[in-house]
Design an enzyme around this catalytic site. Sequence first.
Site, short mmCIF file in Angstrom:
data_model
loop_
_atom_site.label_atom_id
_atom_site.label_comp_id
_atom_site.label_asym_id
_atom_site.label_seq_id
_atom_site.Cartn_x
_atom_site.Cartn_y
_atom_site.Cartn_z
N PRO A 221 0.14 4.53 0.20
CA PRO A 221 -0.16 5.48 1.28
C PRO A 221 0.33 4.99 2.65
O PRO A 221 0.67 5.81 3.51
CB PRO A 221 -1.69 5.60 1.25
CG PRO A 221 -2.07 5.23 -0.14
CD PRO A 221 -1.10 4.17 -0.54
N CYS A 222 0.37 3.66 2.84
CA CYS A 222 0.90 3.12 4.10
C CYS A 222 2.39 3.42 4.20
O CYS A 222 2.90 3.76 5.27
CB CYS A 222 0.67 1.61 4.19
SG CYS A 222 -1.07 1.13 4.14
N ARG A 223 3.10 3.29 3.08
CA ARG A 223 4.53 3.61 3.06
C ARG A 223 4.75 5.09 3.41
O ARG A 223 5.68 5.43 4.13
CB ARG A 223 5.13 3.33 1.68
CG ARG A 223 5.13 1.87 1.29
CD ARG A 223 5.89 1.66 -0.01
NE ARG A 223 7.32 1.84 0.14
CZ ARG A 223 8.15 0.92 0.63
NH1 ARG A 223 7.69 -0.24 1.00
NH2 ARG A 223 9.43 1.18 0.73
N CYS B 191 0.84 -1.20 0.00
CA CYS B 191 0.00 0.00 0.00
C CYS B 191 0.88 1.26 0.00
O CYS B 191 1.51 1.57 1.02
CB CYS B 191 -0.89 -0.06 1.24
SG CYS B 191 -1.59 1.48 1.78
#
Length: 184
Positions: free
Chosen positions: A84-86, A82
């Site tokens: 956006p998670c990074r 993901c």
Amino acid sequence: MIKKVLFAILLLAAISIIATNFIAKENESTQSKVESNQSATTGLTPGAEAPDFTLTDQNGETVHLSDYRGKKVILNFWATWCPPCRAEMPHMQQFHENNPDGDVEILAVNLTSQDKGDEAIRSFIDEFGLTFQIPMDESGEVAQAYQVRTVPTTYILNTKGEIAQKIVGPMDEQIMIEQTENLD
């Protein structure tokens, strides 16, 4: 005479079966009422008690959400694939490091059942130097209970374990501060 005895035995057996089924249904009904009363305050809406769960974290330790009562919790759901998670993880690590009082805990639940495997998860944790707890949702049951459709998804919990806010999408450190500083 034998016919009358057999008829009596069959009649008693039928009565016994009917009585057993009736008692079993009454017990189920009572149990359902108890469960519905217990779950009346549990849910995913603001003010509801967050559903409890038990998972194992990245270090093999058991994590019970209910053990964090008395602290504010940032309950985040993420996966390595993901983007956006990074983008969010460095902010979460920074928030964690800048919260020396420990009054806000980060539980970053990895969607292990949907991720790329243990090696990818370990590499991700090492890459970002993550030091907060990362419970592994290996079966996907916790993500399902929290109705996680998009990652990252974050629930902000107050000290009573109640949901204060749900945030879909990445957060930065400032958002985490704003979401947690005025909570009970």
